[in-house]
Design a protein around this motif. Structure first.
Motif, PDB file in Angstrom:
ATOM      1  N   GLY A1007       0.742  -1.350  -0.018  1.00  0.00           N
ATOM      2  CA  GLY A1007       0.064  -0.007   0.131  1.00  0.00           C
ATOM      3  C   GLY A1007       0.783   1.216   0.085  1.00  0.00           C
ATOM      4  O   GLY A1007       2.060   1.280  -0.320  1.00  0.00           O
ATOM      5  N   TYR A1008       0.188   2.285   0.595  1.00  0.00           N
ATOM      6  CA  TYR A1008       0.886   3.694   0.338  1.00  0.00           C
ATOM      7  C   TYR A1008       1.050   4.149   1.654  1.00  0.00           C
ATOM      8  O   TYR A1008       0.674   3.810   2.946  1.00  0.00           O
ATOM      9  CB  TYR A1008      -0.231   4.594  -0.196  1.00  0.00           C
ATOM     10  N   TYR A1009       2.437   4.903   1.977  1.00  0.00           N
ATOM     11  CA  TYR A1009       2.771   5.565   3.026  1.00  0.00           C
ATOM     12  C   TYR A1009       2.958   6.767   2.833  1.00  0.00           C
ATOM     13  O   TYR A1009       3.074   7.491   1.994  1.00  0.00           O
ATOM     14  CB  TYR A1009       3.826   4.546   3.415  1.00  0.00           C
ATOM     15  N   ALA A1010       3.128   7.678   4.027  1.00  0.00           N
ATOM     16  CA  ALA A1010       3.531   8.958   3.994  1.00  0.00           C
ATOM     17  C   ALA A1010       4.234   9.476   5.320  1.00  0.00           C
ATOM     18  O   ALA A1010       3.792   9.310   6.409  1.00  0.00           O
ATOM     19  CB  ALA A1010       2.319   9.952   3.788  1.00  0.00           C
ATOM     20  N   THR A1011       5.435  10.359   5.005  1.00  0.00           N
ATOM     21  CA  THR A1011       6.037  10.730   6.060  1.00  0.00           C
ATOM     22  C   THR A1011       6.429  12.255   5.961  1.00  0.00           C
ATOM     23  O   THR A1011       6.214  12.881   4.963  1.00  0.00           O
ATOM     24  CB  THR A1011       7.503   9.971   6.416  1.00  0.00           C
ATOM     25  N   GLN A1012       7.189  12.996   6.963  1.00  0.00           N
ATOM     26  CA  GLN A1012       7.585  14.203   6.590  1.00  0.00           C
ATOM     27  C   GLN A1012       8.720  13.939   5.591  1.00  0.00           C
ATOM     28  O   GLN A1012       9.360  12.875   5.508  1.00  0.00           O
ATOM     29  CB  GLN A1012       7.972  14.860   7.740  1.00  0.00           C
ATOM     30  N   GLN A1013       9.082  15.180   4.754  1.00  0.00           N
ATOM     31  CA  GLN A1013      10.132  15.107   3.849  1.00  0.00           C
ATOM     32  C   GLN A1013      11.652  15.239   4.451  1.00  0.00           C
ATOM     33  O   GLN A1013      12.430  14.906   3.767  1.00  0.00           O
ATOM     34  CB  GLN A1013       9.782  16.120   2.840  1.00  0.00           C
ATOM     35  N   MET A1014      11.619  16.020   5.458  1.00  0.00           N
ATOM     36  CA  MET A1014      12.791  16.346   6.105  1.00  0.00           C
ATOM     37  C   MET A1014      13.463  15.185   7.068  1.00  0.00           C
ATOM     38  O   MET A1014      12.965  14.584   7.702  1.00  0.00           O
ATOM     39  CB  MET A1014      12.675  17.450   7.192  1.00  0.00           C
ATOM     40  N   CYS A1015      14.716  14.875   6.649  1.00  0.00           N
ATOM     41  CA  CYS A1015      15.410  14.026   7.681  1.00  0.00           C
ATOM     42  C   CYS A1015      16.055  14.851   8.693  1.00  0.00           C
ATOM     43  O   CYS A1015      16.759  15.834   8.616  1.00  0.00           O
ATOM     44  CB  CYS A1015      16.582  13.358   6.932  1.00  0.00           C
ATOM     45  N   PRO A1016      15.632  14.575  10.030  1.00  0.00           N
ATOM     46  CA  PRO A1016      15.837  15.437  11.196  1.00  0.00           C
ATOM     47  C   PRO A1016      17.551  15.557  11.385  1.00  0.00           C
ATOM     48  O   PRO A1016      17.872  16.411  12.353  1.00  0.00           O
ATOM     49  CB  PRO A1016      15.193  14.865  12.266  1.00  0.00           C
ATOM     50  N   LEU A1023      13.987  13.084   2.009  1.00  0.00           N
ATOM     51  CA  LEU A1023      13.484  11.522   2.014  1.00  0.00           C
ATOM     52  C   LEU A1023      12.847  10.709   0.759  1.00  0.00           C
ATOM     53  O   LEU A1023      12.961   9.579   0.826  1.00  0.00           O
ATOM     54  CB  LEU A1023      12.808  11.419   3.414  1.00  0.00           C
ATOM     55  N   ASP A1024      12.323  11.399   0.240  1.00  0.00           N
ATOM     56  CA  ASP A1024      11.618  10.931  -1.301  1.00  0.00           C
ATOM     57  C   ASP A1024      12.610  10.519  -2.089  1.00  0.00           C
ATOM     58  O   ASP A1024      12.401   9.622  -2.859  1.00  0.00           O
ATOM     59  CB  ASP A1024      10.618  11.921  -1.799  1.00  0.00           C
ATOM     60  N   HIS A1025      13.798  10.913  -1.962  1.00  0.00           N
ATOM     61  CA  HIS A1025      15.057  10.432  -2.805  1.00  0.00           C
ATOM     62  C   HIS A1025      15.769   9.172  -2.170  1.00  0.00           C
ATOM     63  O   HIS A1025      16.530   8.539  -2.730  1.00  0.00           O
ATOM     64  CB  HIS A1025      15.966  11.332  -2.905  1.00  0.00           C
ATOM     65  N   GLY A1026      15.213   8.718  -1.083  1.00  0.00           N
ATOM     66  CA  GLY A1026      15.876   7.517  -0.518  1.00  0.00           C
ATOM     67  C   GLY A1026      15.319   6.245  -1.007  1.00  0.00           C
ATOM     68  O   GLY A1026      14.278   5.967  -1.527  1.00  0.00           O
TER      69      GLY A1026
END
Length: 1145
Positions: A1007-1016, A1023-1026
């Protein structure tokens, strides 16, 4: 001779020295010696103290009084006698025991020979040799107090001695647990500690009673195991048990896995070990009016019966003399000393276990010897040299406990306190031993697996810290990791009970520390490497494996490498003694240098140094690619080729550990590289795009602010003016930072050349033309690691071809071919592979070399390391490539021809394909853009603001949002086509929601997941490039492309660094429109308050306030050492307050 040094006294002392010291017959066991403070009070109450102290020694000498004649006290005396060449000092010492200074580290040996003289650090004749001109000693006499204002020490013999300098070296005493007391232990028969010869004599005498059969040792540390071994070797003791409150022994030196191995070895000896066990009460029975120990009541109410107990739960500094004398002591014990080892009393110093330096007391002999070194140096050598100061000592230990060799060195628990990159595990598997011969000659296969560090060892460790920082000798606190990431290389062999764990910096350049069980032969060498803090010139794996041809004789150690840590003996000291002819035997060497007279752990290397020439170690290691594939990259390459597997799902289904696994950031790029090497399909195809590391994914080099640098290929560096103008126009139009560089990815970077015969008056070959040909030929070739080439037109070698993966140098007969070189972190000179090769043969030889490298090298392995570890080395490579020894040259030619013939310009294909071009947008749901960091101007160009040296750890979760999740709203954030949803491969993209950047992911069948884009970790919106992977147990995560922090997609937990967490959000396919992807979100304004770009944007002012990395602060000095205008560092105005002009750091 001093006025007070009477003939009567000399005669009395001579009577002590001349005859051999008899082994005392033990009286009725005296389990616990009386406290020194009690002796002091008793002495002061029974006798009066003389007002004037005895002044011993020749007139005109300064008197140094050494309180205590233990290992550190005698070490100080020895060093003073050696360094005080001007005879400035006269030394006096008092020892409370009747024995001369002996080796307490070797106490357990006393049970075997019962001869205390064999433990003496110096024979009695040594003391007589220095008396009465330089040394006076008093045995069985205890110092009970000091009068600092009068410079007098007082003893329990109602005597007082004058001093000019007083050195307290009273060591430490054994602790007892809280359920008993010193007084109770003293009057209870069968209760002992393990600290000195008197204790051992008492244990031996008590154990000889026929009813004493079962001994129990409380404590599973170094001392506890020594005591258990001693009890185990007593012929009258039939049963031995160890009570340990930890889960495994030696928890201050070893991690859980190593401790478990030691535990099993101890249990295999027949010793019972009670772990996680703490007695609550000491049990006794009354016999003839005396209390006699009979066992313990444990925390679960059970009774553990025993006849004899040895407490070995720890030590406490013996600071009683100092406390009685008003000298400052630490609340937890220990005489407080400064960096010069001085106490709060003038002319009084403390060294060894009794001293508390920066709130730490050290229970090892090494730091005490170092203190003796420092203090003796400062008292004798500072007329023309700056005084030495105490620094964080080396806490490395190497001991044989219960017959098991155990060692820890350097910062052996660094992985507890630092973020962990990955652990490289080397295990011995697939071995069937039917007899001892098979065990020695069996087909043990070494496997290496990189696995995420999900757990921290349950115990912390001692650490070595830079000068000026607080040293820590205690176990590290459990908790979050801090500092720079580390990588661990772990070797386990259950058959030989061998465990090795070495901790390196993340890049593998520096060894930080480690631990060993079983094979500890490399201990001295590893300690020397850690102490010197030198960059490693061999790959980390070589420290674990390699064919050891004979004993290691330390030939690769520098002369200033420390061989004996107990007495700070250097390799050069041993070499000098041997070369000068001063020592012809090992005993003479021991007498001359003191080497091996401490713990003795250095003797194998010392013996090799003394007897043999240098022999270097090295053994080939084959690696498993990651936990998802239990095979090496070479094997995986061959399987994919033979079975003609063309996608990651096919490979996973065929040979993966879990056929439904996603893979990880280790195996996916490696498989992507293999597939490209075999089939050369475009990396942006959805099935392949998921496999690529970030640089290959976007065909550019990711920068620290999440942007990418695009590097146009300029073959051999040859470019026309028009080409340069085009590059300049593009950069000017888009405001790009410009700098020369190299290409991206694990593939060909450049082929460097000189101008060769085209222009150069020395050129004999067309280096430019050949370099252009080679760069254009290999530009589409992906490989296990990046590779570079060089072509020089003559032997003057202006292109530096011998530092490249392949290099060519023109001769008057053709071209010399060099292979296996590289610069970078671990430079290696290339080796001559073939001489005077005709130009027509050059390309095909290089084709085969690169094809064989692609087929057989490990992941991320440069050609230099590949050649180094190859069985047979360069000769074997010549036979394979030039003589076709394996009969595979036809296959190598076909592999390379396929790569050359299927080449396509990746960038041109991406630009021409709208679906590929869309993937380069910052956000898939809008054309708007948000900055990745503040941009500043430097040298006329715009660049991102600096990172701070470090940022505070951040943990973010959706629970921090005020609005209840029940009130959140499902928002359409993207179309499936924009997310490039595929049933076979993962995909990800960024979306903009208010001022917040989010990453959305699709995982097939999950399925689908979502997170913040910023690596802290570094506040980078990337993070979308990982790479999307999963753990062995199937938990999906995204791996940050910058520093590989892995964040679980389901809850945002950082799986390899507990100090970080990110917000995660529910995502789904829209119920109303199946082509839409939805994310459940709170109001944008509220989410912006937590995740807004403006809130987390990297700004130069903030970075400077938090502190920048030192390497970013560059200043230019003028001819007189002054800072040139505009170049002074921000924290220094360049004025007089900045110190002198010395180039020191």
């Amino acid at each position: 001779m001093g006025n007070n040094f009477s003939r009567k006294k000399r005669a009395r002392k001579a009577s002590v020295v001349t005859p051999p010291v008899a082994i005392p017959q033990p009286p009725e066991p005296s389990p616990m010696p009386a406290l020194l403070l009690e002796n002091a009070n008793s002495a002061s109450s029974e006798v009066s103290t003389p007002v004037e102290g005895i002044r011993e020694g020749p007139d005109g000498r300064q008197i140094i009084f050494v309180v205590g004649l233990g290992m550190v006290g005698i070490a100080f005396i020895e060093k003073m006698l050696s360094l005080d060449e001007k005879n400035k000092y006269f030394l006096i010492t008092c020892g409370e025991e009747k024995h001369f200074a002996y080796n307490r580290v070797g106490l357990t040996e006393y049970f075997e020979h019962r001869n205390v003289e064999s433990l003496y650090l110096n024979p009695p004749s040594w003391y007589a040799q220095h008396e009465p001109h330089r040394l006076s000693y008093h045995l069985q006499e205890t110092v009970v107090s000091i009068s600092p204002e009068r410079h007098i020490v007082h003893t329990d013999q109602n005597r007082a001695f004058h001093y000019d300098k007083c050195i307290i070296a009273t060591g430490s005493r054994a602790e007892v647990p809280p359920y008993t007391s010193l007084e109770q232990a003293q009057k209870t028969k069968g209760v002992f500690v393990y600290r000195n010869i008197s204790d051992l004599d008492s244990i031996i005498a008590y154990a000889e009673a026929p009813e004493i059969k079962h001994a129990v040792v409380v404590g599973g540390g170094l001392l506890g195991l020594e005591a258990a071994k001693a009890a185990f070797d007593l012929p009258s003791i039939s049963d031995v048990s160890i009570v340990n409150r930890q889960g495994f022994p030696l928890s201050r030196q070893l991690d859980a896995e190593a401790g478990e191995m030691v535990l099993h070895k101890i249990e295999a000896m027949g010793v019972q070990v009670l772990t996680h066990c703490s007695p609550t009460r000491q049990l006794t029975r009354v016999v003839d009016g005396c209390e006699v120990f009979c066992g313990f009541e444990l925390q679960d109410g059970k009774v553990h019966e025993a006849d004899l107990v040895i407490y070995a739960i720890g030590i406490r500094p013996r600071d009683d003399v100092a406390r009685t004398s008003g000298i400052d002591c630490h609340a937890r014990g220990g005489i407080i000393v400064g960096d010069d080892l001085s106490t709060s009393a003038e002319d009084v110093y403390a060294i060894g276990e009794c001293a508390s330096w920066r709130e730490n007391s050290y229970g090892l002999i090494g730091p005490g010897i170092e203190m003796a070194d420092i203090l003796s140096f400062n008292l004798t050598q500072t007329a023309g040299h700056a005084p030495r100061a105490m620094n964080a000592p080396d806490l490395s230990t190497k001991l044989k406990l219960m017959g098991i060799d155990v060692a820890s060195f350097g910062d052996f628990f660094a992985d507890n306190r630092h973020p962990k990159g990955r652990t490289q595990n080397v295990t011995v598997s697939d071995v069937v031993h039917t007899n001892d011969s098979a065990k020695q000659n069996g087909s043990a296969q070494l496997e290496i697996a990189f696995e995420e560090e999900g757990k921290k060892p349950p115990a912390g460790g001692a650490t070595k810290v830079p000068d000026g920082e607080k040293a820590t000798a205690k176990r590290s606190k459990r908790g979050g990791a801090t500092g720079q990431p580390v990588n661990c290389l772990v070797y386990r062999d259950p058959f030989s009970a061998t465990y090795k764990k070495y901790i390196f910096t993340e890049d593998g350049k520096y060894l930080l520390g480690g631990m060993m069980v079983g094979d500890v032969s490399d201990f001295v060498k590893l300690v020397a490497i850690v102490k010197k803090k030198k960059a490693l010139d061999v790959p980390p794996s070589q420290f674990i494996v390699g064919d050891k041809k004979g004993n290691d004789d330390g030939g690769d150690l520098d002369d200033d490498a420390q061989v004996c840590s107990c007495h700070n003996v250097l390799k050069g000291d041993i070499v000098k003694c041997v070369q000068s002819g001063d020592c012809s035997t090992i005993p003479e060497l021991k007498t001359k240098t003191k080497v091996g007279t401490g713990c003795g752990g250095c003797m194998p290397l010392v013996t090799s140094l003394f007897n043999a020439e240098m022999k270097k170690a090295g053994r080939t290691l084959e690696t498993s690619i990651c936990p998802h594939f239990k095979m090496s990259r070479t094997d995986l390459f061959n399987v994919i080729k033979v079975k003609q597997l063309k996608t990651l799902p096919e490979v996973m289904a065929e040979v993966g550990v879990n056929k439904d696994s996603l893979g990880c950031e280790l195996c996916k790029p490696a498989i992507g590289s293999i597939l490209s090497s075999l089939y050369n399909e475009h990396v942006m195809r959805p099935l392949h795009h998921q496999n690529q590391d970030t640089n290959d994914k976007f065909m550019a080099n990711i920068q620290r602010n999440g942007t990418f640098s695009v590097v146009p290929r300029i073959a051999a560096g040859e470019i026309s003016p028009d080409g340069l103008i085009v590059i300049g126009q593009v950069a000017k139009k888009y405001g790009l930072y410009t700098k020369s560089g190299h290409a991206y990815g694990k593939s060909l970077r450049t082929v460097k050349s000189c101008v060769g015969s085209t222009w150069c008056r020395y050129g004999v070959g067309d280096s430019v033309g050949l370099a252009v040909q080679l760069e254009n030929r290999y530009r589409g070739v992906r490989s296990p690691h990046k590779f570079k080439g060089g072509v020089s037109g003559c032997v003057r070698e202006c292109a530096e071809a011998q530092s490249k993966d392949f290099g060519l140098i023109a001769t008057d007969k053709g071209w010399n071919i060099f292979v296996g070189g590289n610069g970078g972190a671990n430079p290696r000179h290339a080796e001559l592979f073939a001489k005077d090769v005709p130009p027509s043969k050059v390309v095909r030889i290089l084709d085969r070399f690169l094809a064989y490298y692609i087929m057989t090298a490990d992941k991320l392995e440069r050609t230099a390391r590949w050649v180094e570890k190859m069985d047979g080395g360069i000769e074997k490579l010549r036979r394979v490539i030039l003589d076709d020894e394996l009969g595979i040259c036809k296959d190598l030619d076909a592999l390379m021809d396929n790569l050359i013939n299927t080449y396509e310009d990746e960038w041109a294909a991406a630009i021409k394909d709208p679906s590929k071009r869309r993937q380069f947008k910052q956000f898939i749901n809008t054309d708007e853009r948000l900055p990745s960091s503040e941009m500043i101007t430097e040298r006329g160009q715009r660049r991102p603001a600096d990172w701070a040296k470090s940022y505070p750890p951040i943990k973010l979760s959706s629970d921090q949002v005020t609005t209840p999740k029940a009130e959140w709203t499902w928002f359409n954030v993207a179309k499936k086509s924009d997310l490039v949803v595929s049933g076979e491969g993962t995909s990800s993209a960024a979306i903009k929601y208010g001022d917040t950047q989010l990453a959305v992911y699709h995982v097939p069948r999950r399925g689908y997941y979502a997170t913040q884009q910023m690596c802290p970790h570094k506040r980078a919106f990337v993070l979308d490039h990982g790479i999307i992977g999963d753990t062995v147990d199937g938990k999906p995560y995204v791996s940050c492309p910058l520093h590989k922090r892995n964040f679980a997609l389901s809850d945002g937990e950082c799986l390899n660094d507990g100090e970080y967490q990110i917000m995660s959000f529910e995502a789904r396919e829209s119920p109303e429109d199946p082509e839409q992807v939805q994310v459940l979100l709170p109001p944008a304004s509220e989410l912006d308050a937590h995740l807004g770009t403006d809130k987390w944007l990297i700004r130069q002012a903030e970075s400077e306030a938090l502190g920048l990395n030192a390497a970013t602060q560059v200043s230019i000095l003028g001819p007189r050492g002054e800072f040139l205008e505009g170049s002074a560092p921000s924290n220094c105005g360049g004025g007089d307050g900045c110190g002198d002009r010395k180039l020191s750091w």
